[in-house]
Design an enzyme around this catalytic site. Structure first.
Site, PDB file in Angstrom:
ATOM      1  N   PHE A 138       0.836  -1.197   0.000  1.00 43.00           N
ATOM      2  CA  PHE A 138       0.000   0.000   0.000  1.00 43.00           C
ATOM      3  C   PHE A 138       0.869   1.245   0.000  1.00 43.00           C
ATOM      4  O   PHE A 138       2.056   1.216   0.331  1.00 43.00           O
ATOM      5  CB  PHE A 138      -0.951   0.007   1.206  1.00 43.00           C
ATOM      6  CG  PHE A 138      -0.277   0.198   2.536  1.00 43.00           C
ATOM      7  CD1 PHE A 138      -0.117   1.470   3.078  1.00 43.00           C
ATOM      8  CD2 PHE A 138       0.215  -0.881   3.253  1.00 43.00           C
ATOM      9  CE1 PHE A 138       0.509   1.651   4.299  1.00 43.00           C
ATOM     10  CE2 PHE A 138       0.840  -0.714   4.478  1.00 43.00           C
ATOM     11  CZ  PHE A 138       0.992   0.561   5.001  1.00 43.00           C
ATOM     12  N   CYS A 139       0.255   2.359  -0.391  1.00 42.76           N
ATOM     13  CA  CYS A 139       0.891   3.662  -0.375  1.00 42.76           C
ATOM     14  C   CYS A 139      -0.217   4.699  -0.221  1.00 42.76           C
ATOM     15  O   CYS A 139      -1.336   4.360   0.140  1.00 42.76           O
ATOM     16  CB  CYS A 139       1.728   3.888  -1.635  1.00 42.76           C
ATOM     17  SG  CYS A 139       0.802   3.657  -3.174  1.00 42.76           S
ATOM     18  N   THR A 140       0.061   5.942  -0.497  1.00 42.63           N
ATOM     19  CA  THR A 140      -0.928   6.983  -0.250  1.00 42.63           C
ATOM     20  C   THR A 140      -2.149   6.846  -1.147  1.00 42.63           C
ATOM     21  O   THR A 140      -3.288   6.842  -0.682  1.00 42.63           O
ATOM     22  CB  THR A 140      -0.308   8.382  -0.441  1.00 42.63           C
ATOM     23  OG1 THR A 140       0.904   8.452   0.289  1.00 42.63           O
ATOM     24  CG2 THR A 140      -1.264   9.459   0.028  1.00 42.63           C
TER      25      THR A 140
END
Length: 259
Positions: free
Chosen positions: A182-184
C-alpha cells in the site's frame, strides 16, 4: 462546506506524446484556475489538483474524452484553502521513479484488493483462504512516521528507488503469507506489487486506491495516525480533513514523490 476540491489520480497508460501534452494540459489547468502538479511520462500520468469543484471536475471530464484517460478515477477531499502555490506540469522519465524500466503496469496490473476486503481481512487476521495477512508500506520513512496500518512492514526506505533492494533482502518473510502493498493513493504499490510477483513472491495484492481510498470507503480501523500528503495540508485524517502532523521535519527533496 470547505470550498476547495482536492483530487489525486494517476493512470499507467502509454503516452508517447507526453512532451506535446505538457503545454496543452498546462493551458487548460491555468484557464480553469487550478493549481497543483501534473506529472506526465511515456508510462502515464499522475495528478494532484485543487480548485473550484466545477472547474476541477470539468478539467477531468475533458481529459477523459481522450480514450487513454477514460478510466481515471480521482480521489476527492476538501479544504478551506488552496493547498498549492502554483500550477506545474512536468514531463518525467517515470511518473513515480523506481528505476526499473521492465516494470510496466500498463501492460498488466498485479491483483488488487478493495479497501473493504482489506479491512475484513485485517479484522479476521487472515484472508479468505486462511493465510495470515501482512501489509507492506511502500512509502518513504518520514511518511510512515505520520501514520500507517497497524503492524505494517516498514523497511525505512528514504526514496522509492530503494524499494527493489529492500524487497530482495527481506522477501523470505512473506513465505506462506498474503501480502498487501500500500501507499498513499496507489501508484507506488502498483509497481511494488508487480516487482514482488516478478521476484517469485506468491499471494501478492495491491491496495486499490491506497490509504486515501481506505479512508474514504471504511471507518479507518487498523490504521493509526494520519496520512502524509504532498501539499500544504501535509497530513489527512480518516475523515480526509487536515490534521496536525506528528513530525514537522520533511526532507527537502520530495517534490516528485507522489501518491
Amino acid at each position: 462546506m470547505n470550498p476547495v476540491l482536492n483530487i489525486s489520480t494517476y493512470l499507467f497508460t502509454p503516452l508517447p506524446d507526453a512532451a506535446a501534452l505538457r503545454d496543452v494540459l498546462h493551458e487548460r489547468a491555468v484557464n480553469a484556475g487550478l493549481k497543483g502538479t501534473i506529472l506526465i511520462a511515456e508510462e502515464g500520468i499522475n495528478m494532484f489538483l485543487a480548485g473550484g469543484a466545477d472547474e476541477v471536475r470539468g478539467f477531468i471530464a475533458e481529459l477523459k474524452q481522450d480514450a487513454r484517460f477514460a478510466s481515471l478515477e480521482p480521489k476527492e477531499s476538501w479544504s478551506d484553502q488552496q493547498p498549492f502555490r502554483k500550477m506545474l506540469v512536468k514531463v518525467k522519465n517515470e511518473i513515480i521513479r523506481m528505476n526499473m524500466p521492465t516494470i510496466r503496469p500498463a501492460s498488466g496490473r498485479a491483483p488488487a484488493v478493495t479497501p473493504e476486503t482489506l479491512r475484513r481481512w485485517l479484522e479476521a487476521g487472515h484472508d479468505d483462504a486462511g493465510r495470515p495477512v501482512v501489509t507492506l508500506d511502500t512509502r518513504n520513512d518520514f511518511e510512515v512516521d505520520e501514520g500507517t496500518f497497524d503492524n505494517a512492514i516498514d523497511w525505512r526506505i528514504t526514496k522509492f528507488t530503494e524499494f527493489p533492494d529492500a524487497l530482495r533482502a527481506n522477501k523470505a518473510e512473506f513465505e506462506g503469507k498474503t501480502v498487501v502493498s500500500f501507499c498513499t493513493g496507489g501508484i507506488r504499490c502498483e509497481k511494488a506489487a508487480i516487482l514482488m510477483q516478478n521476484e517469485g513472491i506468491d499471494n501478492v495484492y495491491q491496495l486499490e486506491g491506497g490509504i486515501l481510498k481506505y479512508f474514504e470507503l471504511t471507518d479507518g480501523s487498523h490504521y493509526s495516525g494520519g496520512c502524509f500528503v504532498f501539499d500544504r495540508r501535509e497530513a489527512l485524517g480518516v475523515d480526509l480533513s487536515s490534521v496536525p502532523r506528528m513530525h514537522s521535519e520533511t526532507p527537502a527533496a520530495v517534490a516528485d514523490e507522489s501518491k
